[in-house]
Write a protein that holds these residues in place. Sequence first.
Motif, PDB file in Angstrom:
ATOM      1  N   ASP A 438       0.794  -1.226   0.000  1.00 53.46           N
ATOM      2  CA  ASP A 438       0.000   0.000   0.000  1.00 53.46           C
ATOM      3  C   ASP A 438       0.827   1.278   0.000  1.00 53.46           C
ATOM      4  O   ASP A 438       0.267   2.364   0.158  1.00 53.46           O
ATOM      5  N   VAL A 439       2.154   1.168  -0.129  1.00 53.63           N
ATOM      6  CA  VAL A 439       2.985   2.362  -0.055  1.00 53.63           C
ATOM      7  C   VAL A 439       3.858   2.480  -1.300  1.00 53.63           C
ATOM      8  O   VAL A 439       4.040   1.523  -2.051  1.00 53.63           O
ATOM      9  N   ILE A 440       4.400   3.668  -1.479  1.00 53.38           N
ATOM     10  CA  ILE A 440       5.382   3.926  -2.531  1.00 53.38           C
ATOM     11  C   ILE A 440       6.691   4.259  -1.837  1.00 53.38           C
ATOM     12  O   ILE A 440       6.790   5.246  -1.099  1.00 53.38           O
ATOM     13  N   GLY A 441       7.712   3.406  -2.027  1.00 49.19           N
ATOM     14  CA  GLY A 441       8.964   3.535  -1.299  1.00 49.19           C
ATOM     15  C   GLY A 441      10.025   4.290  -2.078  1.00 49.19           C
ATOM     16  O   GLY A 441      10.117   4.202  -3.311  1.00 49.19           O
ATOM     17  N   TRP A 442      10.874   5.008  -1.348  1.00 49.99           N
ATOM     18  CA  TRP A 442      11.939   5.810  -1.960  1.00 49.99           C
ATOM     19  C   TRP A 442      13.259   5.551  -1.242  1.00 49.99           C
ATOM     20  O   TRP A 442      13.828   4.482  -1.368  1.00 49.99           O
ATOM     21  N   GLY A 443      13.748   6.521  -0.463  1.00 50.40           N
ATOM     22  CA  GLY A 443      15.029   6.361   0.214  1.00 50.40           C
ATOM     23  C   GLY A 443      15.017   5.202   1.185  1.00 50.40           C
ATOM     24  O   GLY A 443      14.028   4.969   1.893  1.00 50.40           O
ATOM     25  N   THR A 444      16.123   4.462   1.244  1.00 50.00           N
ATOM     26  CA  THR A 444      16.170   3.277   2.097  1.00 50.00           C
ATOM     27  C   THR A 444      17.606   2.974   2.477  1.00 50.00           C
ATOM     28  O   THR A 444      18.553   3.497   1.878  1.00 50.00           O
ATOM     29  N   GLY A 445      17.768   2.114   3.474  1.00 50.95           N
ATOM     30  CA  GLY A 445      19.108   1.720   3.866  1.00 50.95           C
ATOM     31  C   GLY A 445      19.091   0.625   4.900  1.00 50.95           C
ATOM     32  O   GLY A 445      18.171   0.534   5.722  1.00 50.95           O
ATOM     33  N   PHE A 446      20.108  -0.238   4.845  1.00 51.71           N
ATOM     34  CA  PHE A 446      20.362  -1.190   5.922  1.00 51.71           C
ATOM     35  C   PHE A 446      21.087  -0.455   7.049  1.00 51.71           C
ATOM     36  O   PHE A 446      22.088   0.227   6.810  1.00 51.71           O
ATOM     37  N   PHE A 447      20.616  -0.605   8.273  1.00 51.56           N
ATOM     38  CA  PHE A 447      21.337  -0.059   9.433  1.00 51.56           C
ATOM     39  C   PHE A 447      20.845  -0.791  10.676  1.00 51.56           C
ATOM     40  O   PHE A 447      19.683  -1.168  10.776  1.00 51.56           O
ATOM     41  N   ASP A 448      21.739  -1.000  11.622  1.00 50.50           N
ATOM     42  CA  ASP A 448      21.411  -1.748  12.839  1.00 50.50           C
ATOM     43  C   ASP A 448      20.942  -0.763  13.905  1.00 50.50           C
ATOM     44  O   ASP A 448      21.717  -0.304  14.738  1.00 50.50           O
ATOM     45  N   TYR A 449      19.644  -0.430  13.871  1.00 47.96           N
ATOM     46  CA  TYR A 449      19.174   0.654  14.737  1.00 47.96           C
ATOM     47  C   TYR A 449      19.188   0.296  16.218  1.00 47.96           C
ATOM     48  O   TYR A 449      19.289   1.171  17.080  1.00 47.96           O
ATOM     49  N   GLY A 506       7.687  11.348   1.701  1.00 42.35           N
ATOM     50  CA  GLY A 506       9.099  11.042   1.854  1.00 42.35           C
ATOM     51  C   GLY A 506       9.786  10.802   0.523  1.00 42.35           C
ATOM     52  O   GLY A 506       9.198  10.278  -0.424  1.00 42.35           O
ATOM     53  N   ARG A 507      11.060  11.159   0.455  1.00 43.27           N
ATOM     54  CA  ARG A 507      11.869  10.911  -0.730  1.00 43.27           C
ATOM     55  C   ARG A 507      13.259  10.413  -0.307  1.00 43.27           C
ATOM     56  O   ARG A 507      13.505   9.237  -0.265  1.00 43.27           O
ATOM     57  N   GLY A 508      14.194  11.287   0.024  1.00 42.61           N
ATOM     58  CA  GLY A 508      15.538  10.855   0.371  1.00 42.61           C
ATOM     59  C   GLY A 508      15.651  10.364   1.803  1.00 42.61           C
ATOM     60  O   GLY A 508      14.872  10.755   2.678  1.00 42.61           O
ATOM     61  N   ALA A 509      16.639   9.493   2.060  1.00 44.46           N
ATOM     62  CA  ALA A 509      16.945   9.025   3.408  1.00 44.46           C
ATOM     63  C   ALA A 509      18.449   8.791   3.500  1.00 44.46           C
ATOM     64  O   ALA A 509      19.032   8.144   2.635  1.00 44.46           O
ATOM     65  N   ALA A 510      19.073   9.335   4.544  1.00 42.32           N
ATOM     66  CA  ALA A 510      20.513   9.195   4.729  1.00 42.32           C
ATOM     67  C   ALA A 510      20.796   8.873   6.192  1.00 42.32           C
ATOM     68  O   ALA A 510      20.140   9.405   7.095  1.00 42.32           O
ATOM     69  N   PHE A 511      21.809   8.021   6.444  1.00 38.44           N
ATOM     70  CA  PHE A 511      22.025   7.427   7.754  1.00 38.44           C
ATOM     71  C   PHE A 511      23.403   7.788   8.300  1.00 38.44           C
ATOM     72  O   PHE A 511      24.417   7.677   7.601  1.00 38.44           O
ATOM     73  N   ALA A 512      23.445   8.203   9.584  1.00 41.83           N
ATOM     74  CA  ALA A 512      24.712   8.533  10.230  1.00 41.83           C
ATOM     75  C   ALA A 512      24.479   8.683  11.725  1.00 41.83           C
ATOM     76  O   ALA A 512      23.383   9.063  12.168  1.00 41.83           O
ATOM     77  N   ASP A 513      25.512   8.409  12.519  1.00 39.71           N
ATOM     78  CA  ASP A 513      25.469   8.702  13.955  1.00 39.71           C
ATOM     79  C   ASP A 513      25.939  10.141  14.127  1.00 39.71           C
ATOM     80  O   ASP A 513      27.068  10.406  14.517  1.00 39.71           O
ATOM     81  N   TYR A 514      25.049  11.082  13.833  1.00 37.05           N
ATOM     82  CA  TYR A 514      25.460  12.482  13.770  1.00 37.05           C
ATOM     83  C   TYR A 514      25.826  13.036  15.137  1.00 37.05           C
ATOM     84  O   TYR A 514      26.649  13.965  15.252  1.00 37.05           O
ATOM     85  N   ASP A 515      25.223  12.503  16.217  1.00 33.02           N
ATOM     86  CA  ASP A 515      25.487  13.017  17.555  1.00 33.02           C
ATOM     87  C   ASP A 515      26.520  12.193  18.313  1.00 33.02           C
ATOM     88  O   ASP A 515      26.755  12.425  19.498  1.00 33.02           O
ATOM     89  N   ALA A 516      27.138  11.216  17.641  1.00 28.72           N
ATOM     90  CA  ALA A 516      28.245  10.429  18.196  1.00 28.72           C
ATOM     91  C   ALA A 516      27.906   9.782  19.526  1.00 28.72           C
ATOM     92  O   ALA A 516      28.751   9.657  20.408  1.00 28.72           O
TER      93      ALA A 516
END
Length: 647
Positions: A438-449, A506-516
């Motif tokens: 039921d959704v339209i997917g865009w930005g994605t990523g593997f990450f161990d949240y 939603g469109r883009g998605a980017a992953f980082a530990d920005y706050d360390a």
Amino acid sequence: MNRSPRPRASGYRRRARLFLLGGGAAFVLLAALPLALRTRPARYVPGTEAATSAEITRSRERPGPTDTALGPPIRRPAPGPARGTENATVQAALPQGTLRFTDVAEAAGIRFRHFHGRRSTQLPEDMGSGAAWGDYDGDGDPDLFLVNESGPLTATQAEIAGSPARSVLYRNNGDGAFTDVTDAAGAGVRGLGLGAAWGDYDGDGDLDLFITRFGTNVLLQNRGGVFSDVTRGAGVGVLEGFWTGASWADYDRDGDLDLYVCGYVRYETPNDVAPHETALPFKSLVPFTLNPSSYSPERNLLYRNDGGEFREVAKEAGVDNPTGRSLSAAWCDFDGDGWLDLYVANDVSDNAMFHNRGDGRFRDVSHSAWVADYRGAMGLATGDWDNDGDFDIFITHWIAQENGLYVNETRTFKTTPLAPLRFVDQADITGLGPVTLDVIGWGTGFFDYDNDGRLDLFAANGSTFQRESDRALLVPMRNQLFWNAGDGFDEVGKTMAGPFAVENVGRGAAFADYDADGDVDVAVTVNGGPARLLRNDGGSARAWLRVVVRGKGAAGRPATTSFATGALVRVKVGEETQIRQVGGGSSYLSQAPPGEVFFGLGAAPSVDLLEIVWPSGVTQAFRDVPTRATVVAREGGKLVVRAARQP
């Protein structure tokens, strides 16, 4: 002629016949009874799967991630002083046993809004823009670049020049907050911006920036934290087109970065948009100007880096993919031979897999690898989700098409030199298929949240359908978070309060530990809306390791680039092994920080073995590496351990 009379059937035979006839009739009635009494299923209506079929969307029968925080409650300061305030000291407590995401964009100083003006109902306006993390100033913290569209295609050059919508560079202050340094850094690119990718193309040790647009692309050279537009001199801004995803990689292993650019369609602006509409499924009328099938595909570009100047070699290398409407591309060594292969996600055209032959050319193995998927592919992620030592592929798709999980089965099935790779789509059996109908997917990523040692998945969702109440707006959708249970995935975003309950385009998605703080956060771009920063609160309760790698640069062949793009990083704890590819993955128009990878490690106090296979061919091994730390590895040097920043 006299004939003897026909003997009459005996009473026994008559009774046998009656018994058989009666028994047969009874059997037919009994067989037909369940069919007559069965409940007829509800009529199927496209786009309403969740309401019409409990079976197709039912949850997987497992308890889900209930123990996502181990240890004492977590306290963190408010993210930097808000504008107009001083010495902010608000403390937010995270109760023990919980993990959640919090949208902190506004509080962190990210006040970015995508697009300006009213849509003119044309395809380039609705594809959205991306986000790219990268440490452009070399202070150890990932900074954030957000791409923008200055306005509709009908805007004049004067309107674009005066538009408040431009791309923005946010410098990470190191305290959880950001500062807009766009003007000081000279990074305020305008126009119909789409994707962005950081990469040190000139090998001087700092990150340069490439931006794709509808029109011509832009290359900004980093000169000590201030950027200069070197597009024309570098040879990457001559061609006009509908350029989307961009991915850096040293595909020929000569020590400098090459660049692959996706071309979408050969779009032509019509004289009149509104009257021409095309009926599509799901009870929607969509202008033909929003349908990519209305236009022929655009070719893709491969810029080979020759000493800081680029030459376009896609066709001669065999990766121009002229029949694909390309949106995303990922470089990854899928067969483990040391050479980066290329996978391209195409919209309404076959996806493409190109195997690197090691001589500067590629072989198209799309069909033999079983990945020539003809769906509406947008976002793309690569990662070893099952920890079996090879890289798999996740793809987001258009509505009613399900997302795809292509599991790498190269070691299971027979391969040949002409068919060196094999993948199998296992989205349905791993819980990633029906739940995305039921959704339209865009930005994605593997990450161990949750840092449990298994790669989870995030997907940014948003419609391309216009709202019936106001066709200037697109229909929002809820983003999805998939928890990796080891044998499959569960969509847990629906059970989380906060940002996963908020719908967006939603469109883009980017992953980082920005706050360390030891867990991975997510930046999300919203078409026509404010950017989102989903801070991970609680994932750091488990152990983790951030590995920053730096290569020697061009020094013979094969060689390693300055940010070690393509390096393979392996960690081993007990009998468990995880792998990451530096610079791997693509998302959609977006990018994770170059030159680093992140591992979740459960309860491990240390890593038994950290191994780095550099593109130069050198392998380094480090033992008994402490967790809950950032480690910096320079090719041929010692490992430097940096303690975690205290929350």
